[in-house]
Design an enzyme around this catalytic site. Structure first.
Site, PDB file in Angstrom:
ATOM      1  N   ALA A 217       0.935  -1.281   0.199  1.00  0.00           N
ATOM      2  CA  ALA A 217       0.197  -0.181   0.258  1.00  0.00           C
ATOM      3  C   ALA A 217       1.011   1.257   0.465  1.00  0.00           C
ATOM      4  O   ALA A 217       1.775   1.257   0.337  1.00  0.00           O
ATOM      5  CB  ALA A 217      -1.180   0.210   1.020  1.00  0.00           C
ATOM      6  N   LYS A 301      15.857  -1.286   5.982  1.00  0.00           N
ATOM      7  CA  LYS A 301      16.816   0.028   6.376  1.00  0.00           C
ATOM      8  C   LYS A 301      17.320  -0.067   7.350  1.00  0.00           C
ATOM      9  O   LYS A 301      17.874  -1.131   7.822  1.00  0.00           O
ATOM     10  CB  LYS A 301      14.891   0.728   7.039  1.00  0.00           C
ATOM     11  CG  LYS A 301      13.538   0.341   6.410  1.00  0.00           C
ATOM     12  CD  LYS A 301      14.205   1.369   5.805  1.00  0.00           C
ATOM     13  CE  LYS A 301      12.698   1.094   4.419  1.00  0.00           C
ATOM     14  NZ  LYS A 301      12.626   1.687   3.230  1.00  0.00           N
TER      15      LYS A 301
END
Length: 350
Positions: A217, A301
């Protein structure tokens, strides 16, 4: 030449320095780095008189994670006369011999961007002077780099055309499509440009393939897959872009990306989930050992410290686990232009 100039993302100079020190050391070429915080480049100075020239021949550019572009160079050329920059720079260029092409660059900082006008105006007269001096040859494999640090300071050097980034400053310039649900779409497009040769796109990114997008999303990465004609299982508890869903190529799976498992193997896995690198690494290992996919692009990350070491640790773990499972592994990491505090990985097994 014993200097290497390496472009990098501002704020990642230490990682770039650690990386070139590590890679050069593996080849028995040692030196030290000159760095300045947020300068967007480093200089690696080798102890050998011709160490930089050796490195750009011996070291494969695709091994770099944090370096965007590189070239062997001499000391900075300073005190360039504003009225005639061509003459001293041409004298410097003649020391490198014939080249196939010229690229005039800045560094990726606000100060560097202010010099872009100078670069554009300077290109034509400098190319003309180089042609007059017979410095261009279609047979050469070298590219000349001219990087302006200021209006009176510059570096000149060369890199092999087939062992460097094809883009100025190592930056892939992409336009954000109006139809894309988010800017994140550019990460996946840049990854494909970086990791997959253009002649392989039709075979490896072909219409009719099946893919899974974990953490999809609102659909930035899914949009790229749909654009290539693929059918996508978009996994996320968040809402997906309505226009994407109307294509009929997307199935929205309301699930946690780390827990999701496809019912049938797919061609591609893509993942841009924000989580600890170790957890994403474990998930990637699971997908490949269980043969859920054949190829993947995923992001890690990065922590605040030891960022280079963290990426290498994840890479070594993936390679070790998959080789134990009997796979031959092709893996590469890169901090792309559209990445921030992260790096993008590409993995393929045979």
């Amino acid at each position: 030449m014993n200097h290497l100039f390496l472009h990098c993302r501002p704020g990642f100079e230490k990682e770039c320095a650690a990386e070139i020190t590590d890679l050069a050391g593996e080849l028995g070429i040692y030196g030290y780095s000159k760095t300045k915080e947020s300068s967007a480049y480093i200089l690696f100075v080798t102890h050998e008189p011709d160490g930089a020239s050796q490195l750009i021949k011996m070291l494969r550019f695709r091994k770099f994670i944090f370096a965007r572009q590189w070239f062997a160079c001499a000391e900075m050329i300073s005190d360039l006369p504003v009225a005639d920059r061509v003459t001293p720079l041409l004298a410097g260029a003649q020391g490198f011999g014939e080249v196939r092409e010229l690229v005039i660059e800045t560094v990726d900082t606000n100060e560097g961007k202010e010099l872009s006008g100078l670069c554009k105006k300077f290109t034509a007269p400098f190319e003309k002077a180089m042609r007059a001096a017979s410095l261009f040859s279609a047979k050469s494999n070298m590219r000349m780099h001219l990087v302006f640090i200021s209006g009176t300071q510059a570096y000149l050097g060369v890199s092999p055309v087939n062992n460097s980034s094809p883009w100025p400053m190592g930056i892939t310039r992409l336009r954000l499509p109006k139809e894309a649900p988010s800017r994140a779409t550019l990460k996946l497009e840049e990854a494909w440009h970086h990791f997959i040769a253009a002649e392989d796109w039709d075979e490896r990114l072909g219409a009719g393939m099946r893919a899974v997008d974990l953490g999809a999303a609102p659909g930035g990465w899914t949009w790229q897959l749909v654009r290539r004609g693929m059918f996508v299982e978009a996994v996320d508890n968040g809402p997906m872009d309505k226009n994407l869903m109307e294509t009929g190529q997307v199935t929205h799976m309301l699930s946690d990306g780390f827990l999701y498992e496809p019912k049938k193997p797919v061609d591609w896995l893509v993942c841009d989930i924000v989580d600890k690198p170790a957890r994403v690494t474990s998930m990637i290992i699971k997908w490949f050992t269980k043969k859920y996919c054949r190829e993947a692009v995923f992001n890690l990350k990065l922590p605040m410290k030891q960022r280079y070491m963290e990426v290498k640790k994840c890479e070594e773990r993936i390679v070790s686990e998959l080789e134990k499972a009997g796979f031959r592994v092709d893996i590469q990491f890169k901090q792309l232009y559209h990445d921030r505090e992260e790096v993008t990985g590409h993995l393929r097994v045979f």
